[in-house]
Write an enzyme that holds these catalytic residues in place. Sequence first.
Site, mmCIF file in Angstrom:
data_model
loop_
_atom_site.group_PDB
_atom_site.id
_atom_site.type_symbol
_atom_site.label_atom_id
_atom_site.label_comp_id
_atom_site.label_asym_id
_atom_site.label_seq_id
_atom_site.Cartn_x
_atom_site.Cartn_y
_atom_site.Cartn_z
ATOM 1 N N VAL A 136 -15.843 -23.347 -57.678
ATOM 2 C CA VAL A 136 -14.885 -22.431 -58.057
ATOM 3 C C VAL A 136 -14.314 -22.887 -59.051
ATOM 4 C CG1 VAL A 136 -12.729 -21.052 -57.441
ATOM 5 C CG2 VAL A 136 -14.479 -21.131 -55.837
ATOM 6 N N HIS A 139 -16.771 -22.653 -62.187
ATOM 7 C CA HIS A 139 -16.944 -21.226 -62.703
ATOM 8 C C HIS A 139 -15.554 -21.121 -63.339
ATOM 9 C CE1 HIS A 139 -17.862 -16.980 -61.507
ATOM 10 N NE2 HIS A 139 -16.625 -17.022 -61.898
ATOM 11 N N GLU A 140 -14.473 -21.196 -63.332
ATOM 12 C CA GLU A 140 -13.573 -20.857 -64.029
ATOM 13 C C GLU A 140 -13.193 -21.849 -65.343
ATOM 14 O OE1 GLU A 140 -12.330 -18.153 -63.102
ATOM 15 O OE2 GLU A 140 -12.966 -18.074 -61.092
ATOM 16 N N ILE A 141 -13.596 -23.069 -65.040
ATOM 17 C CA ILE A 141 -13.538 -23.892 -66.293
ATOM 18 C C ILE A 141 -14.756 -23.461 -67.340
ATOM 19 C CG2 ILE A 141 -13.981 -26.227 -67.209
ATOM 20 C CD1 ILE A 141 -12.229 -27.163 -65.026
#
Length: 183
Positions: A136, A139-141
């Site tokens: 997660v 994915h966000e970075i």
Amino acid sequence: MNQDKPYYQIVYAPNDIFKKQAEYIDIVDDNIRTIVDKMLQNLHIERAVGLGANMVGILKRIAVVDLHENNKSSPIVFINPNITYFSEEKQTFIEGSLSFPGIEASITRSKAIKVKYLDYNGNKQELAAEGFLATVIQHEIEYLNGKTFLDSLSKLKRDTLLKKMLKHIKLHPPHIHGSGCRH
């Protein structure tokens, strides 16, 4: 984007904001904390596990993550996150995104990472993460770095998924869940 609401409207693909690098934040002040608070509200409303600021139209290096483990909220706020270690060991999860509604893809990433960042109060932090949490965070970075989870796929697979997403949006227009929501 209505600044009076306690949350932001999600930005949907295709949108050029997902190809741009988010800007570093010099000072964590009340303005930044307001952005974070609204992003956390989006996370809660949408029942999501992660959100990058560009997914709500803000080109700042902010990501929020909350796995809701054991039905308990434990949000992590990442300001100016930088992954300093990627394990060679990989893992694959099926990933989706609020900004790409109706589609998912199997994505392989490092099983363990270390990330340096500033927290909600601007304090320096370092976190070692593995498993789903590591996925997660990566994915966000990735969003903050101007990429999306679809960028690692072949052009054919990516184009097929984007067509599927556009059909999904036409049939199920995205919206913020709230008191007027009927599902």
